[in-house]
Design a protein around this motif. Structure first.
Motif, PDB file in Angstrom:
ATOM      1  N   GLY A 296       0.824  -1.205   0.000  1.00 13.96           N
ATOM      2  CA  GLY A 296       0.000   0.000   0.000  1.00 13.96           C
ATOM      3  C   GLY A 296       0.855   1.251   0.000  1.00 13.96           C
ATOM      4  O   GLY A 296       2.054   1.203  -0.278  1.00 13.96           O
ATOM      5  N   SER A 297       0.237   2.366   0.338  1.00 22.02           N
ATOM      6  CA  SER A 297       0.960   3.637   0.335  1.00 22.02           C
ATOM      7  C   SER A 297       2.121   3.632   1.325  1.00 22.02           C
ATOM      8  O   SER A 297       3.101   4.350   1.136  1.00 22.02           O
ATOM      9  CB  SER A 297      -0.002   4.785   0.650  1.00 22.02           C
ATOM     10  OG  SER A 297      -0.623   4.596   1.911  1.00 22.02           O
TER      11      SER A 297
ATOM     12  N   VAL B 119      -0.998   4.630  -7.536  1.00 24.05           N
ATOM     13  CA  VAL B 119      -1.892   4.293  -8.643  1.00 24.05           C
ATOM     14  C   VAL B 119      -1.131   4.436  -9.958  1.00 24.05           C
ATOM     15  O   VAL B 119      -0.452   5.435 -10.194  1.00 24.05           O
ATOM     16  CB  VAL B 119      -3.129   5.215  -8.645  1.00 24.05           C
ATOM     17  CG1 VAL B 119      -3.941   5.026  -9.921  1.00 24.05           C
ATOM     18  CG2 VAL B 119      -3.993   4.946  -7.417  1.00 24.05           C
TER      19      VAL B 119
ATOM     20  N   ILE C 156      -1.445  -1.369 -10.777  1.00 20.87           N
ATOM     21  CA  ILE C 156      -2.121  -0.925  -9.557  1.00 20.87           C
ATOM     22  C   ILE C 156      -3.132   0.162  -9.911  1.00 20.87           C
ATOM     23  O   ILE C 156      -2.797   1.131 -10.590  1.00 20.87           O
ATOM     24  CB  ILE C 156      -1.115  -0.365  -8.537  1.00 20.87           C
ATOM     25  CG1 ILE C 156       0.007  -1.374  -8.254  1.00 20.87           C
ATOM     26  CG2 ILE C 156      -1.834   0.050  -7.265  1.00 20.87           C
ATOM     27  CD1 ILE C 156      -0.429  -2.602  -7.540  1.00 20.87           C
TER      28      ILE C 156
ATOM     29  N   LYS D 182      -5.881   1.029  -7.369  1.00 21.41           N
ATOM     30  CA  LYS D 182      -6.501   1.569  -6.157  1.00 21.41           C
ATOM     31  C   LYS D 182      -5.593   1.255  -4.974  1.00 21.41           C
ATOM     32  O   LYS D 182      -5.205   0.094  -4.779  1.00 21.41           O
ATOM     33  CB  LYS D 182      -7.894   0.966  -5.949  1.00 21.41           C
ATOM     34  CG  LYS D 182      -8.793   1.781  -5.018  1.00 21.41           C
ATOM     35  CD  LYS D 182     -10.227   1.282  -5.074  1.00 21.41           C
ATOM     36  CE  LYS D 182     -11.166   2.234  -4.353  1.00 21.41           C
ATOM     37  NZ  LYS D 182     -12.572   1.794  -4.413  1.00 21.41           N
ATOM     38  N   VAL D 183      -5.239   2.291  -4.195  1.00 24.00           N
ATOM     39  CA  VAL D 183      -4.238   2.129  -3.150  1.00 24.00           C
ATOM     40  C   VAL D 183      -4.796   2.578  -1.804  1.00 24.00           C
ATOM     41  O   VAL D 183      -5.398   3.657  -1.692  1.00 24.00           O
ATOM     42  CB  VAL D 183      -2.964   2.933  -3.482  1.00 24.00           C
ATOM     43  CG1 VAL D 183      -1.945   2.804  -2.352  1.00 24.00           C
ATOM     44  CG2 VAL D 183      -2.355   2.455  -4.796  1.00 24.00           C
ATOM     45  N   TYR D 184      -4.577   1.751  -0.768  1.00 19.03           N
ATOM     46  CA  TYR D 184      -4.910   2.095   0.604  1.00 19.03           C
ATOM     47  C   TYR D 184      -3.617   2.092   1.419  1.00 19.03           C
ATOM     48  O   TYR D 184      -2.526   1.977   0.855  1.00 19.03           O
ATOM     49  CB  TYR D 184      -5.923   1.102   1.179  1.00 19.03           C
ATOM     50  CG  TYR D 184      -7.266   1.161   0.477  1.00 19.03           C
ATOM     51  CD1 TYR D 184      -8.255   2.041   0.897  1.00 19.03           C
ATOM     52  CD2 TYR D 184      -7.529   0.342  -0.619  1.00 19.03           C
ATOM     53  CE1 TYR D 184      -9.481   2.103   0.250  1.00 19.03           C
ATOM     54  CE2 TYR D 184      -8.747   0.406  -1.281  1.00 19.03           C
ATOM     55  CZ  TYR D 184      -9.721   1.288  -0.834  1.00 19.03           C
ATOM     56  OH  TYR D 184     -10.924   1.360  -1.493  1.00 19.03           O
TER      57      TYR D 184
ATOM     58  N   SER E 164      -3.559  -2.878  -1.774  1.00 16.61           N
ATOM     59  CA  SER E 164      -3.898  -2.220  -3.038  1.00 16.61           C
ATOM     60  C   SER E 164      -4.596  -3.215  -3.939  1.00 16.61           C
ATOM     61  O   SER E 164      -4.464  -4.438  -3.783  1.00 16.61           O
ATOM     62  CB  SER E 164      -2.645  -1.657  -3.715  1.00 16.61           C
ATOM     63  OG  SER E 164      -1.663  -2.652  -3.901  1.00 16.61           O
ATOM     64  N   TYR E 165      -5.354  -2.683  -4.905  1.00 17.35           N
ATOM     65  CA  TYR E 165      -6.031  -3.486  -5.910  1.00 17.35           C
ATOM     66  C   TYR E 165      -5.245  -3.372  -7.212  1.00 17.35           C
ATOM     67  O   TYR E 165      -4.794  -2.288  -7.589  1.00 17.35           O
ATOM     68  CB  TYR E 165      -7.456  -2.997  -6.138  1.00 17.35           C
ATOM     69  CG  TYR E 165      -8.418  -3.311  -5.016  1.00 17.35           C
ATOM     70  CD1 TYR E 165      -9.299  -4.386  -5.114  1.00 17.35           C
ATOM     71  CD2 TYR E 165      -8.461  -2.530  -3.857  1.00 17.35           C
ATOM     72  CE1 TYR E 165     -10.192  -4.670  -4.097  1.00 17.35           C
ATOM     73  CE2 TYR E 165      -9.343  -2.817  -2.833  1.00 17.35           C
ATOM     74  CZ  TYR E 165     -10.214  -3.886  -2.964  1.00 17.35           C
ATOM     75  OH  TYR E 165     -11.081  -4.166  -1.952  1.00 17.35           O
TER      76      TYR E 165
END
Length: 294
Positions: free
Chosen positions: A196-197, A203, A266, A268-270, A274-275
């Motif tokens: 993730g972030s 993204v 990538i 979508k990032v949390y 991430s998706y």
């Protein structure tokens, strides 16, 4: 040019060549970046969230409805614990199973699936035990007691475009889940990563997918995969890895390299997950495969 009688003549000058517009095919290099089909990922941008469990506990949630039914539908009234803004639209989400790190067991986030949309017409006063009220405007899945609310557009904004590029720094994560709860994936399937972030993922990042080749124990009986080896050989192998040295000179554990099996983008990032959309694959992609940049 003129003829013998002095009359002008039209002739073709072979020193010149007529050119017409035409297409030109340029082969892609091995690092060419694939375009991202927004139509495929839009449902995941709009209807899928990965939210920290502690954050979910702070959100308004559904207490019940004006009718004691299992399935709430359009125009039903729902009562909510929390203070809402009158006339504000709210997306309703169902908390799903947590996404966990396969290496540490840490809970990275909880899956949140969109189930419906409602609009508030009473603000509520949670401190004095007065629920807020919303009216259901659309339903995608069954709405249940305990489902939580977010402002309608929170986490649902579709980017105008994706700037796709390879990360500047090395990184390594794993495929840990799928929103569709599948075990194997192919091109244009969506997967969840334990990156993730916090790991500098952004993204548009393009990552390679690699699969770790199985270990081989080479002993007096000859080379065999770990799962085909005897208990003693497995114990020797585990002891060797634990202490960083070979405990039996007749038994050697070979750790094979990881091989590239595909690519992903990538989208979508949390914080910790991430998706990603699989854009290429030579073999079926599986949970546990690596997402890397060397």
């Amino acid at each position: 040019i003129y003829d013998t009688d002095g009359n002008p003549r039209l002739v073709i000058n072979k020193a010149y060549r007529k050119l017409s517009p035409m297409g030109r095919i340029t082969p892609k290099g091995k690092d060419a970046i694939t375009t991202l089909p927004l139509a495929l990922i839009k449902p995941y941008l709009s209807f899928e969230q990965a939210i920290n469990s502690d954050t979910i506990k702070e959100k308004p949630y559904i207490l019940g409805a004006n009718e004691n039914t299992k399935t709430q539908t359009i125009d039903h009234i729902l009562y909510v614990k929390g203070n809402l803004k009158r006339h504000q639209a709210y997306a309703i989400y169902h908390k799903g199973a947590p996404y966990t790190d396969p290496n540490t067991g840490e809970e990275l986030a909880s899956r949140a699936s969109y189930v419906g949309m409602a609009r508030a017409f009473r603000t509520g006063d949670a401190a004095n035990g007065e629920p807020a009220s919303v009216r259901v405007e659309s339903v995608k899945r069954e709405i249940k007691q305990g489902d939580f609310l977010l402002p309608a557009m929170e986490g649902q904004m579709l980017p105008v475009y994706f700037e796709m590029h390879r990360p500047e720094q090395p990184m390594q994560g794993q495929v840990i889940a799928s929103p569709r709860e599948m075990k194997e994936f192919s091109t244009m399937d969506v997967v969840v990563l334990n990156l993730g972030s916090e790991q500098q993922v952004k993204v548009g990042h393009v990552l390679d997918i690699e699969r770790q080749s199985p270990k081989v124990i080479d002993s007096a009986r000859g080379p065999r995969y770990t799962e085909d080896s005897s208990r003693l050989e497995k114990l020797v192998s585990a002891t060797s890895e634990l202490f960083g040295s070979e405990t039996d000179e007749d038994s050697v554990t070979w750790k094979m390299p990881a091989e590239k099996v595909g690519e992903m983008i990538i989208f979508k990032v949390y914080d910790k997950v991430s998706y990603a959309l699989i854009t290429k694959n030579q073999h079926p992609i599986r949970i546990g495969d690596l997402a890397v940049i060397h």
